[in-house]
Design a protein around this motif. Structure first.
Motif, PDB file in Angstrom:
ATOM      1  N   GLN A  48      66.514  -9.047  45.977  1.00  0.00           N
ATOM      2  CA  GLN A  48      65.234  -9.221  46.657  1.00  0.00           C
ATOM      3  C   GLN A  48      64.541 -10.518  46.248  1.00  0.00           C
ATOM      4  O   GLN A  48      64.090 -11.293  47.074  1.00  0.00           O
ATOM      5  CB  GLN A  48      64.305  -8.041  46.346  1.00  0.00           C
ATOM      6  CG  GLN A  48      64.785  -6.720  46.900  1.00  0.00           C
ATOM      7  CD  GLN A  48      63.887  -5.566  46.472  1.00  0.00           C
ATOM      8  OE1 GLN A  48      63.000  -5.715  45.642  1.00  0.00           O
ATOM      9  NE2 GLN A  48      64.119  -4.397  47.043  1.00  0.00           N
ATOM     10  N   GLY A  49      64.468 -10.761  44.929  1.00  0.00           N
ATOM     11  CA  GLY A  49      63.600 -11.810  44.406  1.00  0.00           C
ATOM     12  C   GLY A  49      63.906 -13.211  44.891  1.00  0.00           C
ATOM     13  O   GLY A  49      63.055 -13.869  45.486  1.00  0.00           O
ATOM     14  N   ASP A 129      61.038 -10.823  50.569  1.00  0.00           N
ATOM     15  CA  ASP A 129      61.623 -10.033  49.490  1.00  0.00           C
ATOM     16  C   ASP A 129      63.000  -9.519  49.894  1.00  0.00           C
ATOM     17  O   ASP A 129      63.433  -8.456  49.466  1.00  0.00           O
ATOM     18  CB  ASP A 129      60.704  -8.876  49.097  1.00  0.00           C
ATOM     19  CG  ASP A 129      60.455  -7.906  50.257  1.00  0.00           C
ATOM     20  OD1 ASP A 129      60.810  -8.257  51.403  1.00  0.00           O
ATOM     21  OD2 ASP A 129      59.907  -6.820  50.017  1.00  0.00           O
ATOM     22  N   THR A 253      61.401  -5.544  43.286  1.00  0.00           N
ATOM     23  CA  THR A 253      61.635  -6.878  42.753  1.00  0.00           C
ATOM     24  C   THR A 253      60.670  -7.270  41.652  1.00  0.00           C
ATOM     25  O   THR A 253      59.490  -6.902  41.647  1.00  0.00           O
ATOM     26  CB  THR A 253      61.565  -7.931  43.873  1.00  0.00           C
ATOM     27  OG1 THR A 253      61.688  -9.238  43.295  1.00  0.00           O
ATOM     28  CG2 THR A 253      60.250  -7.869  44.615  1.00  0.00           C
ATOM     29  N   SER A 383      66.710 -14.042  38.339  1.00  0.00           N
ATOM     30  CA  SER A 383      67.096 -14.920  39.453  1.00  0.00           C
ATOM     31  C   SER A 383      68.057 -16.046  39.067  1.00  0.00           C
ATOM     32  O   SER A 383      68.289 -16.958  39.855  1.00  0.00           O
ATOM     33  CB  SER A 383      65.861 -15.498  40.163  1.00  0.00           C
ATOM     34  OG  SER A 383      65.181 -14.475  40.857  1.00  0.00           O
TER      35      SER A 383
END
Length: 536
Positions: A48-49, A129, A253, A383
């Motif tokens: 998502q992030g 997202d 997230t 990430s």
């Protein structure tokens, strides 16, 4: 007689790492990208992030490197970290050129960057997202258009084919056996270069943010083939997965905390300041342990993540996927907090590789979550995972292009022999063993560990391995049996690695050894030595 396919390059896995490598190969090399389910089934789509990269004047390579080293708790390999970060801008530009629809900034000229735990500045480029979906869709579209790429779905790898297994003097990896799930037959795919891009092994745990296919297939196959694995004790537990009986593996997230979300106890009070002065923006290992501690202290089923104090339009614009999914379950995140629990999320260790993705076996490469590159150390910075997929896939493709030749001569590969096996009428054994494995891994090899729990887990996994190996040798293989076999092998190396680490560092926290040692060392397991000791 087994059906045989031959390519110059065999890529096992169709997530960001596998697709990026395929797209980065020169057109004269034929390549198969093999997915054990649909092309959409990997973990990439669940991200998502976003992707961490140096993209802003306020940021720098040194700052990103430093944040990664701090999160990695002294165990990152700095050359690997620096190499990754130095290539981050080019990797993102490659995605932009392919057409990934990243969110634009307010001025429309630059991209919107968000911040996540452990990062000192905003550097996460994202597509709302649902960044993983955007990247996956774009990569798949490009792969389908590239004529030298052949996309095969619903083929699950059984085992690698190596010179040692063929009894040959020439060492190397020459392909793999695959179960064609549509026909039930085992087929052979040969290639002079084989790439493992199969993701991690978080499905070894009862609660996970990962899809069902995250069963450590590449790590297990490489281990059985004789490759070293490293730092398998470092399993990242994402602090915030949605807690709801109908919300299977749904991640909340880290960007929710990055944009000001508060973690709350059931009574509505914040607590993260008691564990770290960075509060909700502390690295994942600290936040996950804090949540686990408070849940156990209070006997609570979950805690809460609250972003409702932000403007409603802001929440919906930044987190549309989370907003819609929670609303389906009766939770309006613009008005109410989100119930959350930690869940197994990422495998920081993996198959030992160099900067080009090469493993211990000539012709065999590992990239993405399957590999241990030294980037993540004892805890992955948020990430950095998709970034690792992109950078190392492009490096491995360049390495393969330098050494591979079209139509290289390969040894004769024998057909898969299933003449001595029968169909099983005991599928319940697989289901029971799968459930037992995931439960004792969660209870004994989870967020907080003790030597006593780990010894119990080692004993349990030994019995399971023996039972599953007997089942594997006597009955026709199936998708569930192959995944369970791989998970048990990976669980075994996780437990062995955890027992060897006599300290607490990063994601490995032991009540028996609560302090970190003065110097950090990798935990490296070598299958040849364990076999000589009679341990395998």
């Amino acid at each position: 007689m087994s059906r045989k396919h031959t390519f110059d390059v065999l890529i096992i896995g169709s997530g960001a790492a596998g697709l990026t490598l395929g797209l980065s190969l020169p057109d004269h090399l034929s390549a198969a990208i093999v997915s054990k389910d649909s092309l959409n089934a990997g973990s990439t789509r669940w991200a998502q992030g976003g992707v961490a990269a140096v993209l802003d004047q306020e940021d720098s390579v040194e700052a990103h490197v430093n944040d990664t080293l701090i999160a990695g708790a002294g165990l990152c390999h700095e050359p690997s970290v620096r190499h990754t970060v130095e290539h981050s801008t080019a990797a993102i530009q490659w995605l932009i050129d392919l057409g990934v629809p990243f969110d634009q900034g307010e001025n429309g000229e630059s991209f919107h960057l968000t911040r996540e735990g452990g990062h000192s500045v905003r550097r996460i480029i994202h597509a709302a997202d649902a960044t993983g979906v955007a990247i996956s869709n774009t990569l798949q579209k490009a792969a389908k258009a590239k004529k030298n790429l052949h996309l095969l779905s619903n083929y699950i790898a059984v085992d690698l084919i190596t010179g040692e297994k063929l009894g040959q003097k020439k060492q190397g990896c020459f392909g793999a056996y695959f179960l064609n799930k549509a026909t039930g037959e085992v087929e052979v795919i040969t290639a002079s270069s084989v790439v493992l891009a199969t993701g991690g092994a978080s499905k070894a745990y009862l609660y996970t943010s990962n899809p069902d296919g995250a069963s450590g297939d590449g790590i297990a196959m490489a281990w059985r083939a004789g490759c070293r694995v490293a730092n398998m004790e470092f399993n990242q537990f994402h602090p915030t997965c949605l807690y709801h009986p109908q919300a299977k593996s749904f991640l909340i997230t880290e960007a929710v905390r990055g944009e000001g979300g508060h973690l709350l106890l059931p009574n509505g009070k914040r607590f993260m300041h008691k564990f770290d002065n960075r509060g909700e923006l502390a690295p994942r290992d600290i936040v996950a342990r804090a949540i686990d501690h408070e849940m156990k202290r209070l006997g609570a089923d979950c805690l809460y993540l609250d972003i409702s104090h932000k403007d409603k339009d802001f929440i919906i614009a930044h987190f549309p996927t989370i907003y819609e999914r929670c609303l389906e379950l009766g939770i309006d995140i613009t008005k109410n907090p989100i119930p959350v629990v930690p869940a197994a999320h990422y495998t920081c260790g993996g198959v030992v590789t160099d900067i080009n993705g090469r493993t211990d076996i000539p012709g065999l490469y590992a990239i993405g979550e399957t590999a241990h590159t030294g980037l993540h150390g004892a805890n992955r910075l948020a990430s950095n995972s998709l970034l690792e997929c992109l950078v190392f896939a492009r490096e491995a493709a360049a390495e393969i292009a330098t050494h591979a030749s079209s139509g290289a001569k390969l040894p004769e590969i024998p057909d898969w022999d299933d003449t001595q096996v029968t169909d099983s009428d005991e599928a319940v054994v697989i289901a029971h063993n799968w459930d037992e494995l995931r439960r004792f891994m969660w209870d004994y090899v989870g967020i907080v560990r003790t030597t006593k729990r780990l010894v119990r887990a080692k004993h349990r996994v030994k019995l399971l391995r023996e039972e599953i190996q007997e089942f594997y040798g006597n009955y026709r293989i199936s998708n569930d049996l192959l995944e369970l076999r791989n998970l048990v092998d990976v669980a075994d190396v996780i437990i062995r690695s955890a027992l060897l680490r006599k300290e607490s560092r990063g994601l490995h926290y032991s009540l028996d050894y609560p302090e970190a040692l003065p110097r950090a060392f990798d935990t490296v397991l070598t299958p040849k030595y364990l076999k000589e000791l009679g341990e395998l």
